[in-house]
Write a protein that holds these residues in place. Structure first.
Motif, PDB file in Angstrom:
ATOM      1  N   ILE A   1     -34.956  41.542 -13.574  1.00  0.00           N
ATOM      2  CA  ILE A   1     -35.410  40.875 -12.611  1.00  0.00           C
ATOM      3  C   ILE A   1     -35.081  39.207 -12.690  1.00  0.00           C
ATOM      4  CG2 ILE A   1     -37.603  40.127 -11.694  1.00  0.00           C
ATOM      5  CD1 ILE A   1     -38.645  42.824 -12.897  1.00  0.00           C
ATOM      6  N   ARG A   2     -35.154  38.613 -13.795  1.00  0.00           N
ATOM      7  CA  ARG A   2     -35.105  37.153 -13.893  1.00  0.00           C
ATOM      8  C   ARG A   2     -33.389  37.026 -13.661  1.00  0.00           C
ATOM      9  NH1 ARG A   2     -38.885  34.798 -16.566  1.00  0.00           N
ATOM     10  NH2 ARG A   2     -37.778  32.901 -16.835  1.00  0.00           N
ATOM     11  N   ALA A   3     -32.731  37.853 -13.790  1.00  0.00           N
ATOM     12  CA  ALA A   3     -31.201  37.677 -13.711  1.00  0.00           C
ATOM     13  C   ALA A   3     -30.975  37.655 -12.083  1.00  0.00           C
ATOM     14  CB  ALA A   3     -30.496  38.786 -14.240  1.00  0.00           C
ATOM     15  N   GLU A   4     -31.801  38.210 -11.421  1.00  0.00           N
ATOM     16  CA  GLU A   4     -31.786  37.880  -9.921  1.00  0.00           C
ATOM     17  C   GLU A   4     -32.155  36.751  -9.255  1.00  0.00           C
ATOM     18  OE1 GLU A   4     -29.962  40.004  -8.068  1.00  0.00           O
ATOM     19  OE2 GLU A   4     -29.611  41.590  -9.814  1.00  0.00           O
ATOM     20  N   GLY A   5     -32.829  35.803 -10.330  1.00  0.00           N
ATOM     21  CA  GLY A   5     -33.286  34.835  -9.892  1.00  0.00           C
ATOM     22  C   GLY A   5     -34.784  34.433  -9.581  1.00  0.00           C
ATOM     23  N   TYR A   6     -35.694  35.445  -9.966  1.00  0.00           N
ATOM     24  CA  TYR A   6     -36.829  35.458  -9.774  1.00  0.00           C
ATOM     25  C   TYR A   6     -37.956  35.294 -10.658  1.00  0.00           C
ATOM     26  CZ  TYR A   6     -36.109  38.443  -5.485  1.00  0.00           C
ATOM     27  OH  TYR A   6     -35.721  38.853  -4.239  1.00  0.00           O
ATOM     28  N   LYS A   7     -38.979  34.728 -10.659  1.00  0.00           N
ATOM     29  CA  LYS A   7     -39.907  34.410 -11.482  1.00  0.00           C
ATOM     30  C   LYS A   7     -40.683  35.636 -11.845  1.00  0.00           C
ATOM     31  CE  LYS A   7     -40.578  29.490 -10.407  1.00  0.00           C
ATOM     32  NZ  LYS A   7     -41.566  28.560  -9.837  1.00  0.00           N
ATOM     33  N   VAL A   8     -41.307  35.758 -12.988  1.00  0.00           N
ATOM     34  CA  VAL A   8     -42.122  36.854 -13.562  1.00  0.00           C
ATOM     35  C   VAL A   8     -43.395  36.759 -14.211  1.00  0.00           C
ATOM     36  CG1 VAL A   8     -41.875  38.680 -15.055  1.00  0.00           C
ATOM     37  CG2 VAL A   8     -40.036  37.986 -14.057  1.00  0.00           C
ATOM     38  N   LYS A   9     -44.213  37.410 -13.354  1.00  0.00           N
ATOM     39  CA  LYS A   9     -45.493  37.325 -13.987  1.00  0.00           C
ATOM     40  C   LYS A   9     -46.007  38.834 -14.574  1.00  0.00           C
ATOM     41  CE  LYS A   9     -50.491  37.548 -12.692  1.00  0.00           C
ATOM     42  NZ  LYS A   9     -51.434  38.216 -12.011  1.00  0.00           N
ATOM     43  N   LEU A  10     -46.622  38.599 -15.828  1.00  0.00           N
ATOM     44  CA  LEU A  10     -47.037  39.940 -16.494  1.00  0.00           C
ATOM     45  C   LEU A  10     -48.584  39.870 -16.543  1.00  0.00           C
ATOM     46  CD1 LEU A  10     -46.534  42.243 -18.348  1.00  0.00           C
ATOM     47  CD2 LEU A  10     -46.118  40.581 -20.204  1.00  0.00           C
ATOM     48  N   ASP A  11     -49.082  41.070 -16.380  1.00  0.00           N
ATOM     49  CA  ASP A  11     -50.494  41.325 -16.418  1.00  0.00           C
ATOM     50  C   ASP A  11     -50.559  42.241 -17.931  1.00  0.00           C
ATOM     51  OD1 ASP A  11     -51.197  40.235 -14.220  1.00  0.00           O
ATOM     52  OD2 ASP A  11     -51.506  41.929 -13.033  1.00  0.00           O
ATOM     53  N   THR A  12     -51.676  41.825 -18.466  1.00  0.00           N
ATOM     54  CA  THR A  12     -51.673  42.729 -20.036  1.00  0.00           C
ATOM     55  C   THR A  12     -53.138  42.905 -20.458  1.00  0.00           C
ATOM     56  OG1 THR A  12     -50.876  43.166 -22.011  1.00  0.00           O
ATOM     57  CG2 THR A  12     -51.093  40.845 -21.360  1.00  0.00           C
ATOM     58  N   ASN A  13     -53.410  44.184 -20.912  1.00  0.00           N
ATOM     59  CA  ASN A  13     -54.651  44.441 -21.431  1.00  0.00           C
ATOM     60  C   ASN A  13     -54.951  43.570 -22.860  1.00  0.00           C
ATOM     61  OD1 ASN A  13     -53.566  46.201 -23.454  1.00  0.00           O
ATOM     62  ND2 ASN A  13     -54.369  47.874 -22.010  1.00  0.00           N
ATOM     63  N   GLY A  14     -53.689  42.969 -23.290  1.00  0.00           N
ATOM     64  CA  GLY A  14     -53.636  42.241 -24.677  1.00  0.00           C
ATOM     65  C   GLY A  14     -53.904  43.174 -25.746  1.00  0.00           C
ATOM     66  N   TYR A  15     -53.311  44.507 -25.779  1.00  0.00           N
ATOM     67  CA  TYR A  15     -53.528  45.439 -26.798  1.00  0.00           C
ATOM     68  C   TYR A  15     -52.121  45.476 -27.754  1.00  0.00           C
ATOM     69  CZ  TYR A  15     -56.139  48.637 -29.773  1.00  0.00           C
ATOM     70  OH  TYR A  15     -57.112  49.077 -31.007  1.00  0.00           O
ATOM     71  N   HIS A  16     -51.082  44.789 -27.251  1.00  0.00           N
ATOM     72  CA  HIS A  16     -49.817  44.859 -27.586  1.00  0.00           C
ATOM     73  C   HIS A  16     -49.084  43.788 -27.987  1.00  0.00           C
ATOM     74  CE1 HIS A  16     -50.168  49.218 -26.081  1.00  0.00           C
ATOM     75  NE2 HIS A  16     -50.806  48.650 -25.155  1.00  0.00           N
ATOM     76  N   PRO A  17     -49.544  43.162 -29.087  1.00  0.00           N
ATOM     77  CA  PRO A  17     -49.230  41.740 -29.392  1.00  0.00           C
ATOM     78  C   PRO A  17     -47.958  41.817 -29.944  1.00  0.00           C
ATOM     79  CG  PRO A  17     -50.872  42.662 -31.056  1.00  0.00           C
ATOM     80  CD  PRO A  17     -50.929  43.298 -29.868  1.00  0.00           C
ATOM     81  N   GLY A  18     -47.330  42.779 -30.468  1.00  0.00           N
ATOM     82  CA  GLY A  18     -45.960  42.592 -31.020  1.00  0.00           C
ATOM     83  C   GLY A  18     -45.007  42.700 -29.651  1.00  0.00           C
ATOM     84  N   ARG A  19     -45.152  43.392 -28.873  1.00  0.00           N
ATOM     85  CA  ARG A  19     -44.308  43.390 -27.544  1.00  0.00           C
ATOM     86  C   ARG A  19     -44.537  41.935 -26.763  1.00  0.00           C
ATOM     87  NH1 ARG A  19     -43.558  48.602 -25.982  1.00  0.00           N
ATOM     88  NH2 ARG A  19     -42.138  48.495 -27.357  1.00  0.00           N
ATOM     89  N   LEU A  20     -45.744  41.358 -26.539  1.00  0.00           N
ATOM     90  CA  LEU A  20     -46.149  40.323 -25.874  1.00  0.00           C
ATOM     91  C   LEU A  20     -45.482  39.078 -26.868  1.00  0.00           C
ATOM     92  CD1 LEU A  20     -47.777  39.040 -23.684  1.00  0.00           C
ATOM     93  CD2 LEU A  20     -49.514  38.429 -25.671  1.00  0.00           C
ATOM     94  N   LYS A  21     -45.431  39.185 -28.115  1.00  0.00           N
ATOM     95  CA  LYS A  21     -44.861  38.134 -28.816  1.00  0.00           C
ATOM     96  C   LYS A  21     -43.191  38.087 -28.534  1.00  0.00           C
ATOM     97  CE  LYS A  21     -44.586  36.363 -33.508  1.00  0.00           C
ATOM     98  NZ  LYS A  21     -43.470  36.653 -34.210  1.00  0.00           N
ATOM     99  N   ALA A  22     -42.711  39.326 -28.374  1.00  0.00           N
ATOM    100  CA  ALA A  22     -41.236  39.247 -28.077  1.00  0.00           C
ATOM    101  C   ALA A  22     -40.978  38.938 -26.798  1.00  0.00           C
ATOM    102  CB  ALA A  22     -40.655  40.634 -28.410  1.00  0.00           C
ATOM    103  N   ILE A  23     -41.692  38.979 -25.679  1.00  0.00           N
ATOM    104  CA  ILE A  23     -41.540  38.733 -24.362  1.00  0.00           C
ATOM    105  C   ILE A  23     -41.641  37.196 -24.348  1.00  0.00           C
ATOM    106  CG2 ILE A  23     -42.984  38.749 -22.186  1.00  0.00           C
ATOM    107  CD1 ILE A  23     -42.819  41.854 -22.665  1.00  0.00           C
ATOM    108  N   LEU A  24     -42.490  36.880 -24.898  1.00  0.00           N
ATOM    109  CA  LEU A  24     -42.878  35.272 -25.079  1.00  0.00           C
ATOM    110  C   LEU A  24     -41.831  34.621 -25.885  1.00  0.00           C
ATOM    111  CD1 LEU A  24     -46.708  35.140 -25.821  1.00  0.00           C
ATOM    112  CD2 LEU A  24     -45.699  34.915 -23.594  1.00  0.00           C
TER     113      LEU A  24
END
Ligand code: SF4
Length: 230
Positions: A87-110
């Motif tokens: 999505i970013r490669a197409e020039g779009y900004k990205v918003k992510l909604d999360t329940n906060g129960y996956h800190p490992g994946r969230l950390k990698a994304i951040l």
């Protein structure tokens, strides 16, 4: 990756950004007040895959600036970072909604800078967290870890609580305030009922209650705002 829904344009989901919203199926919580339960219980069918999404985004560059990714719980999907990269490669900004129960994946994304904005749910005070998520028990360490990742990171974010008359009372906002003390931004969203909400008999707090809760929360997070309150 299969997408289970798309809203082709919205001004409401991604603050300050004209966006589309995509819905990913599946969630590890069972919140009784969930607005998207058809995405959780498997009744919603996929509407497109990631290749079709990218084709859609290529055709909407003049109209849209961002993509809000919601669910369900997007972080359940191992392919989420790759979808965000595309999505970013197409020039779009990205918003992510999360329940906060996956800190490992969230950390990698951040750490990879794949999100421009993250909205994380704070469901309730710790004592009532599992109940509010429709679970018997939860590892609150994962929630605390996600909170710290956002508060200590460089990505813009908000915490948000859907406020339900039957689940929340004044003391909960003090306890949630302690959990996110000093956060950048906190929204209290007034529950609205819908046909897709799995449990009946839930109701919205009064406007007076919402203002009272916001006043308490603002002692901990200065930028506390209300949503869904006139
Ligand atoms: S975390 Fe969100 S998507 Fe999952 S059950 Fe709760 S409200 Fe629904």
């Amino acid at each position: 990756m299969k997408l289970h829904g798309i809203q082709k344009m919205t001004l409401l989901d991604f603050p300050g950004v004209v966006s589309c919203t995509i819905f990913l199926g599946g969630c590890d919580f069972r919140c009784p007040f969930c607005h998207n339960f058809e995405l959780i219980d498997g009744t919603a069918q996929p509407v497109m895959d990631d290749d079709e999404l990218i084709a859609f985004l290529k055709s909407r560059k003049a109209l849209l600036d961002g993509v809000a990714i919601t669910g369900g719980e997007p972080c359940l999907h191992p392919d989420l970072p790759q979808l965000m990269r595309r999505i970013r490669a197409e020039g779009y900004k990205v918003k992510l909604d999360t329940n906060g129960y996956h800190p490992g994946r969230l950390k990698a994304i951040l750490e990879e800078g794949l999100a421009d904005y993250v909205a994380m749910d704070i469901k309730n005070s710790e004592e009532k967290y599992a109940l509010t998520c429709g679970m018997e028990s939860l590892d609150m360490g994962k929630i605390r870890e996600s909170i710290l990742l956002l508060m200590n990171g460089n990505t813009d974010y908000e915490f948000r609580t859907t406020v339900i008359h039957e689940f929340h009372e004044e003391e909960d906002f003090r306890r949630m305030g302690e959990m996110i003390k000093g956060a950048k931004r906190y929204f209290l969203q007034r529950f609205t009922d819908r046909e897709s909400v799995p449990y009946g008999n839930l109701s919205a707090p009064s406007f007076d209650d919402m203002h009272r809760y916001a006043a308490i929360a603002s002692e901990y997070v200065a930028d506390t705002q209300l949503r869904g309150v006139e």
